[in-house]
Design an enzyme around this catalytic site. Structure first.
Site, mmCIF file in Angstrom:
data_model
loop_
_atom_site.group_PDB
_atom_site.id
_atom_site.type_symbol
_atom_site.label_atom_id
_atom_site.label_comp_id
_atom_site.label_asym_id
_atom_site.label_seq_id
_atom_site.Cartn_x
_atom_site.Cartn_y
_atom_site.Cartn_z
ATOM 1 N N ALA A 261 3.187 7.178 13.092
ATOM 2 C CA ALA A 261 3.026 6.040 12.400
ATOM 3 C C ALA A 261 4.164 5.100 12.881
ATOM 4 C CB ALA A 261 2.803 5.902 11.032
ATOM 5 N N GLY B 37 0.733 -1.210 0.021
ATOM 6 C CA GLY B 37 -0.228 -0.106 0.031
ATOM 7 C C GLY B 37 0.639 1.169 -0.103
ATOM 8 N N SER B 38 2.131 1.349 -0.316
ATOM 9 C CA SER B 38 2.831 2.694 -0.043
ATOM 10 C C SER B 38 2.541 3.607 -1.249
ATOM 11 C CB SER B 38 4.557 2.289 -0.285
ATOM 12 O OG SER B 38 4.701 1.477 -1.414
ATOM 13 N N THR C 258 6.497 2.820 5.408
ATOM 14 C CA THR C 258 5.603 3.867 5.820
ATOM 15 C C THR C 258 6.527 4.840 6.770
ATOM 16 O OG1 THR C 258 3.752 2.307 5.797
ATOM 17 C CG2 THR C 258 3.757 4.118 7.612
ATOM 18 N N GLU D 11 5.946 -6.664 8.479
ATOM 19 C CA GLU D 11 6.244 -7.926 9.255
ATOM 20 C C GLU D 11 5.819 -8.291 10.446
ATOM 21 O OE1 GLU D 11 9.642 -6.339 6.509
ATOM 22 O OE2 GLU D 11 10.219 -8.185 7.616
#
Ligand code: FES
Ligand code: FES
Length: 913
Positions: free
Chosen positions: A865, A640-641, A682, A870
């Protein structure tokens, strides 16, 4: 018409199409190669993965197993046929809305199987949807959101409005790159075929270790018309040695005289696509001299060196020592000790490695599925003797990676063929090649002792683990160093001594796989924690709560921890834990054969490289005509980057997300955002995006002489800046453009503030950590040894949640991989080189999953965030093992927990007084 072809007519996506082809040719090949309908994907060519599912007269079939002749006079529907004049179908929209596509490689197959179901039954139950999709594998999502999307397709609520300026972070935003994934337009590694491209195939070693010599390659080529070139290590113009960690680089692009693992490439052949498709390599002139091979750690430690420079086969080791663990254990009220062994685990992404290469002026261009474009560029340049600037890597969409697509595989081979022939070329690994040639999760052999005092507080721990890194280094050094840092788990451990070693064998190369060895270490630590809780007479969850790291505590590396969310994660599980224990007890009172149990386990994981620089750079600019462009090079492999990084950047700048244009990873167009690994994008690229957004905002405010609280709006070539009554404007067309064509721009780099570790592993290995805990509820058949996972409750502290939909998807997908690792997955060369012998979880294997997102903001993370990618896999397997033990007393010491191992462990438990 040739004798071996037939002419047929079929209706494909509503159009009548004439096809001339050998009748037995795969329908998938005709669709993709002849009709360029590349939305139909190929993951195995054997009927195992379902990625190629299309509809034949409305019924789902595997196009890879369907001879094209069967399509004659029938209707074929592919994913490209689902959208109409009104745009995407309701099902496609539902997939977007629910986040059902991550990497997207399985999405066309899922959509087709679901379309067949919805045509018959527009409002299916979850069970009906699971049954209909049972033949299509997904390695990313854990299937939950896919099933939800199918069941909700008929009653889709309206889309949430696009977030306004300053409110992108935290919104349940659809993936910004989602539409091509559901429409079939996405370009993966195998989907781009340059005009006139040669097809490349590798010749691979059938032996684990063998010396080899070539015969007369020229004569062989001459005897095979259509072959353009045969290339070996002798033709490699640069240094035939690559590796993801340069000081440990040891892997040849083509083996030179000796192959060190089964499946290692020794030569490449390039030629006409039709000739190459039917080429039989049985007469390829090569003579093998097989040699003794060591396939596991004990035989490697006692055997012949895999590399002559490493006599004992110990590639490297890492250690973390604090206090005096031996003394602490000698004074402990209770000590638990044990061993644990794990298997090779295959990444099993649905997209086998694939790509294309061509020469553009003086630059070698390689378009390929990858997780690390700049690292690929560096390795290719080294092997081919080129300056890095003369190599351009363009990542395609990547159909799953999970760590393995960090390493180069076909990149230097494609580059070699393009350079030597001057012609474009392409290469697509077969499933068997992908399984043989790609890296695996390290098999581990570990032992540990953990002691507690009379109150149940952990006092000391000793850990040692040997990790089978296979024939080449790959990420072995990272695993050896990361494991000792994490083997304590997220618990206060005052006295500690841990060692990790990476050992060479002639097995498959082991590399990065979601967790870099930490999931293996957690298995031993978390199962011993159940022993300790029992010894202390404490509830197993309460024991973990008692020992959880807290803000201000020091980790085993001596790092003072902040924003530690493990206790909050464990606390969040408590209500369900009580219910699960009660439910298992009630069930077991009435059942002899089936027994239920509950288990809990935790995780922590440092985001980014261990105690090493790992910067990311983001560029952001506004053109004179008012285009707002974000150069975002963090490769999105499904996590989702492509959505999360823009969300962060938009809020930092203060403009709405829907005004952005995006330029994705391309070493010619985007600055280096590092690799997509270590749960770093993120945090690291997100921080770079936040810095770039704020820098551009400051530039705008400075130029307009406005205060920090001002609102900015972009309207064509006019920027308006306002704060209450005050307002200014900037006319963009009046400003000069920079070298990138921007009249206003920012480029910012973020590198996490870590410190090197000393000889005892003391220092600050990571700037940001994430935390989590899973509760597994399972059922064991005591007669068969089978285990069914009924429910997983997963609580994760991910700091500020940038996008809840994507976060839930990561958790559900990680749980699926953890479940596979616990119960079914074991890669065995020769025996599991396909997807019907190597089993991964299907939709039918998945339990109910409840995700709990805990937001303990991190002061260093972007907008607070933390990483998540992982972390989500680490606690699943130990929680399942602890639940098996709770249900049956069986103590599993080797993964996967296949039925015969579970039965043996039950028997052992019954015989142990
Ligand atoms: S490609 Fe057809 S089932 Fe896998
Ligand atoms: S989204 Fe299903 S395999 Fe990636």
């Amino acid at each position: 018409m040739k004798d071996d072809t037939v002419a047929i007519t079929a209706t494909i996506n509503g159009q009548t199409v004439g096809i001339t082809s050998p009748p037995a040719r795969r329908l998938s090949e005709v669709l993709r190669d002849e009709l360029r309908l590349t939305g139909t994907k190929v993951g195995c060519d054997a009927g195992d993965c379902g990625a190629c599912t299309v509809l034949l007269d409305g019924e789902p079939v595997c196009a890879c197993l369907t001879p094209v002749a069967q399509a004659a006079e029938r209707h074929v529907t592919t994913v490209e046929g689902l959208s109409g004049d009104d745009g995407l179908s309701a099902l496609q929209v539902s997939f977007l809305r629910h986040g059902a596509a991550q990497c997207g490689i399985c999405t066309p197959g899922m959509l087709m199987a679901a379309t067949a179901l919805l045509t018959r039954n527009p409002s299916p139950t979850r069970d009906q949807a699971e049954e209909a999709l049972g033949g299509v594998l997904c390695r990313c999502t854990g299937y939950q959101k896919i099933i939800t999307a199918v069941c909700d397709a008929a009653t889709l609520p309206p889309a949430a409005p696009a977030p306004v300026a300053g409110f992108a972070v935290g919104s349940r935003l659809e993936r910004l790159d989602g539409v091509p994934k559901v429409s079939g337009a996405e370009i993966f590694g195998a989907d781009h075929v340059p005009a006139g491209a040669l097809t490349v195939r590798a010749v691979r070693s059938p032996h684990y270790r063998a010396a080899f010599e070539f015969g007369d390659l020229n004569a062989w080529q001459a005897a095979h018309p259509g072959i353009e070139t045969v290339l070996t290590a002798a033709e490699i113009p640069g240094d035939n040695c690559f590796g993801v960690i340069p000081p440990f680089a040891d892997q040849p692009a083509l083996a030179d005289g000796r192959a060190r693992f089964r499946g290692e490439a020794v030569a490449v052949i390039a030629g006409d696509a039709v000739v190459m498709a039917s080429l039989d390599l049985g007469d390829f002139p090569i003579t093998w001299q097989p040699e003794d091979a060591a396939l596991d750690v004990p035989s490697a430690l006692a055997g012949t060196p895999v590399h002559s420079a490493i006599a004992d086969n110990v590639l490297t080791s890492g250690r973390v020592v604090t206090g005096d663990a031996a003394q602490a254990l000698s004074h402990a009220a209770h000590v638990a000790e044990g061993q644990f062994e794990t298997a090779y685990v295959e990444h099993a992404y649905i997209e086998p490695e694939a790509g294309a290469a061509w020469i553009d002026g003086d630059t070698l261009v390689i378009q390929v599925c990858t997780q690390a474009p700049y690292m690929n560029r560096s390795d290719v340049a080294t092997v081919l003797g080129l300056a890095p600037e003369k190599v351009r890597i363009i990542p395609t969409a990547t159909g799953g990676g999970f760590g393995s697509k960090l390493d180069v595989t076909l990149q230097p081979l494609l580059g070699l063929v393009a350079l030597k022939t001057g012609r474009p070329c392409r290469m697509v690994f077969s499933r068997q090649e992908s399984l043989q040639a790609s890296t695996k999760r390290h098999p581990a052999r570990m032992q540990a002792r953990i002691g507690i005092d009379a109150d149940g507080k952990v006092t000391g721990m000793e850990f040692s683990g040997d990790f089978n890194t296979g024939a080449y280094a790959s990420w072995g050094p990272t695993v050896a160093n990361r494991v000792p840092v994490h083997a304590s788990g997220p618990y206060l451990t005052p006295d500690y001594a841990a060692v990790g070693r990476a050992i060479h064998t002639n097995g498959p190369v082991a590399g990065a796989f979601r967790g870099f060895g930490v999931p293996q270490a957690a298995l031993l630590q978390e199962t011993l924690y159940d022993d300790l809780a029992n010894a202390a007479g404490l509830d197993r969850l309460a024991f973990r709560q008692l020992n959880a790291l807290k803000d201000g505590d020091r980790s085993v590396c001596g790092q003072q921890m902040e924003s530690v969310g493990i206790l909050e994660s464990l606390d969040a599980l408590e209500p369900r834990w009580r219910d699960a224990l009660a439910a298992a007890e009630a069930f077991n009172a009435t059942s002899e054969v089936l027994k239920r149990g509950a288990g809990v386990a935790s995780c922590w994981y440092g985001c980014g490289n261990t105690a090493m620089s790992n910067p990311s750079t983001i560029r952001l600019g506004i053109t004179a005509d008012g285009r707002l462009v974000l150069h975002q090079g963090a490769v999105d492999i499904g996590q989702g980057s492509n959505t999360v990084i823009p969300q962060i950047c938009a809020d930092a700048l203060g403009l709405p997300l829907d005004q952005f244009e995006f330029i994705g990873g391309d070493t010619a167009l985007t600055p280096d955002c590092g690799k997509t690994s270590g749960s770093r994008q993120t945090v690291v690229t997100g921080n770079a995006a936040a810095l770039a957004g704020r820098a551009l905002r400051e530039t705008i405010l400075r130029q307009s002489n406005m205060g920090p609280e001002s609102a900015i709006t972009l309207d064509g070539s006019r920027l308006a800046i306002s704060d209450g009554e005050a307002s200014r404007e900037i006319i963009l067309t009046t400003l000069p453009a920079d070298a990138h064509g921007y009249v206003l721009s920012a480029e910012e780099t973020y590198d996490p503030p870590t410190t090197p570790l000393d000889e005892n592993g003391q220092g600050k290995p990571y700037a940001v950590y994430g935390y989590g805990a899973h509760l597994a509820e399972i059922e064991v058949d005591r007669k068969l040894g089978t285990v069914r996972v009924l429910r997983i409750t997963a609580a994760h502290d991910l700091g500020r949640t940038i996008n809840p939909v994507l976060a839930e998807g990561q958790i559900e997908g990680g749980i699926a991989q953890g479940l596979g690792m616990a119960l079914m997955e074991e890669y065995l060369p020769e025996r599991t080189e396909n997807l019907h012998n190597y089993l991964i979880p299907t939709v039918g294997d998945m339990p109910k999953i409840q995700s709990i997102l805990i937001e303990k903001n991190d002061p260093e993370g972007p907008m607070g965030a933390k990483g998540l990618g992982e972390h989500v896999l680490i606690p699943t397997a130990p929680a399942i093992l602890n639940a098996i033990r709770h249900a049956t007393g069986a103590r599993i010491r080797r993964l996967p927990a296949l039925p015969h191992r579970v039965l043996a462990a039950i028997k052992e438990a019954e015989e142990t007084p």
